[in-house]
Design an enzyme around this catalytic site. Structure first.
Site, short mmCIF file in Angstrom:
data_model
loop_
_atom_site.label_atom_id
_atom_site.label_comp_id
_atom_site.label_asym_id
_atom_site.label_seq_id
_atom_site.Cartn_x
_atom_site.Cartn_y
_atom_site.Cartn_z
N PRO A 90 18.08 47.38 31.52
CA PRO A 90 18.13 47.48 30.05
C PRO A 90 19.53 47.15 29.53
O PRO A 90 20.52 47.38 30.22
CB PRO A 90 17.78 48.95 29.78
CG PRO A 90 18.08 49.68 31.05
CD PRO A 90 17.89 48.69 32.17
N ASP A 91 19.60 46.62 28.29
CA ASP A 91 20.93 46.49 27.69
C ASP A 91 21.31 47.84 27.07
O ASP A 91 20.63 48.85 27.33
CB ASP A 91 21.01 45.30 26.71
CG ASP A 91 20.19 45.50 25.45
OD1 ASP A 91 19.64 46.61 25.24
OD2 ASP A 91 20.09 44.55 24.65
N PHE A 92 22.36 47.90 26.29
CA PHE A 92 22.81 49.19 25.75
C PHE A 92 22.27 49.47 24.36
O PHE A 92 21.80 50.56 24.07
CB PHE A 92 24.34 49.24 25.74
CG PHE A 92 24.93 49.18 27.12
CD1 PHE A 92 25.09 50.33 27.87
CD2 PHE A 92 25.28 47.96 27.68
CE1 PHE A 92 25.58 50.28 29.15
CE2 PHE A 92 25.78 47.90 28.98
CZ PHE A 92 25.93 49.06 29.71
N ARG A 93 22.32 48.44 23.47
CA ARG A 93 22.16 48.73 22.05
C ARG A 93 20.90 48.19 21.40
O ARG A 93 20.70 48.41 20.20
CB ARG A 93 23.40 48.24 21.29
CG ARG A 93 24.64 49.00 21.72
CD ARG A 93 25.91 48.57 21.02
NE ARG A 93 27.03 49.37 21.54
CZ ARG A 93 27.66 49.13 22.69
NH1 ARG A 93 27.31 48.11 23.44
NH2 ARG A 93 28.64 49.92 23.08
N GLN A 106 30.98 41.58 30.92
CA GLN A 106 31.08 43.03 30.67
C GLN A 106 30.13 43.77 31.59
O GLN A 106 30.07 44.99 31.57
CB GLN A 106 30.71 43.34 29.21
CG GLN A 106 31.63 42.70 28.21
CD GLN A 106 31.04 42.71 26.81
OE1 GLN A 106 31.27 43.62 26.02
NE2 GLN A 106 30.27 41.70 26.48
N ASN A 107 29.35 43.02 32.35
CA ASN A 107 28.28 43.66 33.13
C ASN A 107 28.80 44.22 34.45
O ASN A 107 29.74 43.68 35.05
CB ASN A 107 27.16 42.66 33.39
CG ASN A 107 26.52 42.20 32.10
OD1 ASN A 107 26.75 42.80 31.05
ND2 ASN A 107 25.74 41.14 32.16
N ASP A 146 26.56 44.89 36.94
CA ASP A 146 25.45 44.73 37.89
C ASP A 146 25.77 43.76 39.02
O ASP A 146 24.97 43.61 39.95
CB ASP A 146 24.17 44.28 37.15
CG ASP A 146 24.37 43.04 36.28
OD1 ASP A 146 25.13 42.14 36.69
OD2 ASP A 146 23.76 42.97 35.20
N CYS A 148 38.66 58.43 43.52
CA CYS A 148 38.81 59.75 42.91
C CYS A 148 39.49 59.56 41.55
O CYS A 148 40.47 58.84 41.45
CB CYS A 148 39.67 60.63 43.82
SG CYS A 148 40.20 62.15 43.00
N CYS A 200 41.46 66.05 47.28
CA CYS A 200 41.83 66.94 46.17
C CYS A 200 40.62 67.55 45.46
O CYS A 200 40.79 68.26 44.47
CB CYS A 200 42.72 66.20 45.18
SG CYS A 200 41.81 65.08 44.11
P1 OAD Z 1 24.71 45.42 24.07
O1 OAD Z 1 23.48 46.17 24.45
O2 OAD Z 1 25.63 46.05 23.10
O3 OAD Z 1 24.30 44.01 23.47
C1 OAD Z 1 23.36 43.18 24.13
C2 OAD Z 1 23.08 41.96 23.26
O4 OAD Z 1 22.24 41.08 23.98
C3 OAD Z 1 22.38 42.29 21.95
O5 OAD Z 1 22.94 41.50 20.90
C4 OAD Z 1 20.92 41.86 22.22
O6 OAD Z 1 20.25 41.43 21.06
C5 OAD Z 1 21.14 40.71 23.17
N1 OAD Z 1 20.00 40.46 24.09
C6 OAD Z 1 19.26 41.34 24.80
N2 OAD Z 1 18.34 40.72 25.55
C7 OAD Z 1 18.50 39.38 25.31
C8 OAD Z 1 17.84 38.20 25.78
N3 OAD Z 1 16.84 38.25 26.67
N4 OAD Z 1 18.28 37.02 25.29
C9 OAD Z 1 19.30 36.94 24.41
N5 OAD Z 1 19.95 38.02 23.94
C10 OAD Z 1 19.57 39.23 24.39
O7 OAD Z 1 25.45 45.04 25.44
P2 OAD Z 1 26.97 44.56 25.64
O8 OAD Z 1 27.42 43.74 24.50
O9 OAD Z 1 27.06 43.99 26.99
O10 OAD Z 1 30.51 49.19 28.36
O11 OAD Z 1 27.72 45.96 25.62
C11 OAD Z 1 29.10 46.00 25.76
C12 OAD Z 1 29.55 47.24 26.49
O12 OAD Z 1 29.04 48.42 25.84
C13 OAD Z 1 29.03 47.38 27.90
O13 OAD Z 1 29.80 46.65 28.83
C14 OAD Z 1 29.14 48.85 28.15
C15 OAD Z 1 28.64 49.38 26.83
O14 OAD Z 1 29.11 50.61 26.46
C16 OAD Z 1 30.84 50.19 29.18
O15 OAD Z 1 30.02 50.88 29.71
C17 OAD Z 1 32.30 50.40 29.35
#
Ligand code: OAD
Length: 277
Positions: A38-41, A111-112, A114, A139, A171
């Site tokens: 899954p993505d984050f947002r 940023q991934n 994985d 640690c 520690c």
């Molecule tokens: P986000 O979840 O914030 O954004 C993912 C983006 O990808 C969104 O704009 C979605 O619309 C888009 N998306 C999802 N699936 C897609 C698909 N099949 N094709 C095209 N676009 C798609 O993820 P990041 O931007 O990577 O940090 O988040 C940044 C950072 O926030 C992560 O590295 C993580 C998180 O907190 C840490 O954990 C430090």
């Protein structure tokens, strides 16, 4: 013809002709969603809307260093689902590998965590894992390293059915994979490469699968020279992409669209990851 607005067709034509020799990718979780991560947002399916069971004060706390000290179980519960090993690279990863194989890749900022870029076979020295990865563990207090084998054994195998927090042998501090948490700095390699690459080293920038909400990564696209073409493969427009004449927004599923782009370039994405061309 440099005055014309870029299209997928015109950029593919120029890539085929060898006009671009320094391609830079800037990617995020959206390039791995089709692998089952899954993505984050993204509302509904993103990690941050599915963490109620962890009882976090706010979703990002699961990746917050001071919260980890108080409640490490939340992160380790999530880590069991995200731990690399069970996921396969997507078409987007294969496209990046192809660009590398053609000798056109300058840098891949991800940023991934994985590690699918490495698993796909992109050259390790070109990859900047801006938010770290699960490759090593340390640690959080005395920085002593713990091997992956030991960490996995403690967390998931020592106590079947239960998640055990790995503690430092020296520690007793909490051991954590080298993922960059909120409250921690990004790796030195990120800043060194940024200094080398921007503004003028790239001749084509491809941003994909990221909401560009987390700094300093979110600032990378803005640092690119105005003359450089920037393509965005994403569900929606993000950052300042689309505000420059040389921007090309390809909205929708990035795997589907990058496959079309590769076809326009006359490239096959399906070669084996070991194959050398
Ligand atoms: P986000 O979840 O914030 O954004 C993912 C983006 O990808 C969104 O704009 C979605 O619309 C888009 N998306 C999802 N699936 C897609 C698909 N099949 N094709 C095209 N676009 C798609 O993820 P990041 O931007 O990577 O940090 O988040 C940044 C950072 O926030 C992560 O590295 C993580 C998180 O907190 C840490 O954990 C430090």
């Amino acid at each position: 013809d440099t005055q014309l607005k870029p299209t997928l067709e015109s950029v593919a034509e120029q890539l085929k002709e060898g006009k671009f020799k320094n391609v830079i990718f800037m990617v995020g979780a959206g390039i791995s969603t089709s692998a089952g991560i899954p993505d984050f947002r993204t509302p509904g399916t993103g990690l941050y809307s599915n963490l109620q069971r962890l009882n976090l004060p706010y979703p990002e706390a699961v990746f917050d260093i001071s919260y980890l000290r108080r409640n490490p179980l939340a992160f380790y519960t999530l880590a069991s689902e995200l731990y690399p090993g069970k996921f396969e690279p997507t078409d987007f990863h294969k496209f990046m590998r192809t660009v590398d194989r053609k000798g056109l890749l300058r840098r891949l900022y991800t940023q991934n965590i994985d590690t699918l870029e490495r698993i796909a076979g992109v050259s390790g020295e070109k990859i900047i894992e801006a938010h770290g990865s699960f490759a090593k563990n340390h640690c959080i207090d005395c920085k002593t390293e713990m091997s992956n084998e030991e960490l996995k054994r403690i967390v998931w195998e020592s106590n079947p059915g239960k998640t055990t927090i790995p503690k430092c042998k020296k520690c007793r501090g909490i051991v954590k994979p080298d993922i960059v948490f909120f409250g921690e700095g990004l790796p030195r390699a990120f800043f060194d490469s940024m200094d080398e690459d921007f503004p003028e080293s790239a001749d084509l920038v491809i941003v994909a699968g990221t909401s560009l909400t987390v700094s300093p990564f979110s600032q990378l696209p803005e640092m690119v020279d105005d003359d450089c073409i920037r393509i965005l493969f994403n569900m929606d427009a993000v950052g300042d992409l689309g505000t420059r004449d040389n921007d090309l927004l390809i909205l929708g599923d990035c795997d589907k669209n990058v496959r079309k782009f590769a076809e326009l370039c006359g490239w096959s994405l399906d070669e084996e990851s070991e194959e050398e061309t």
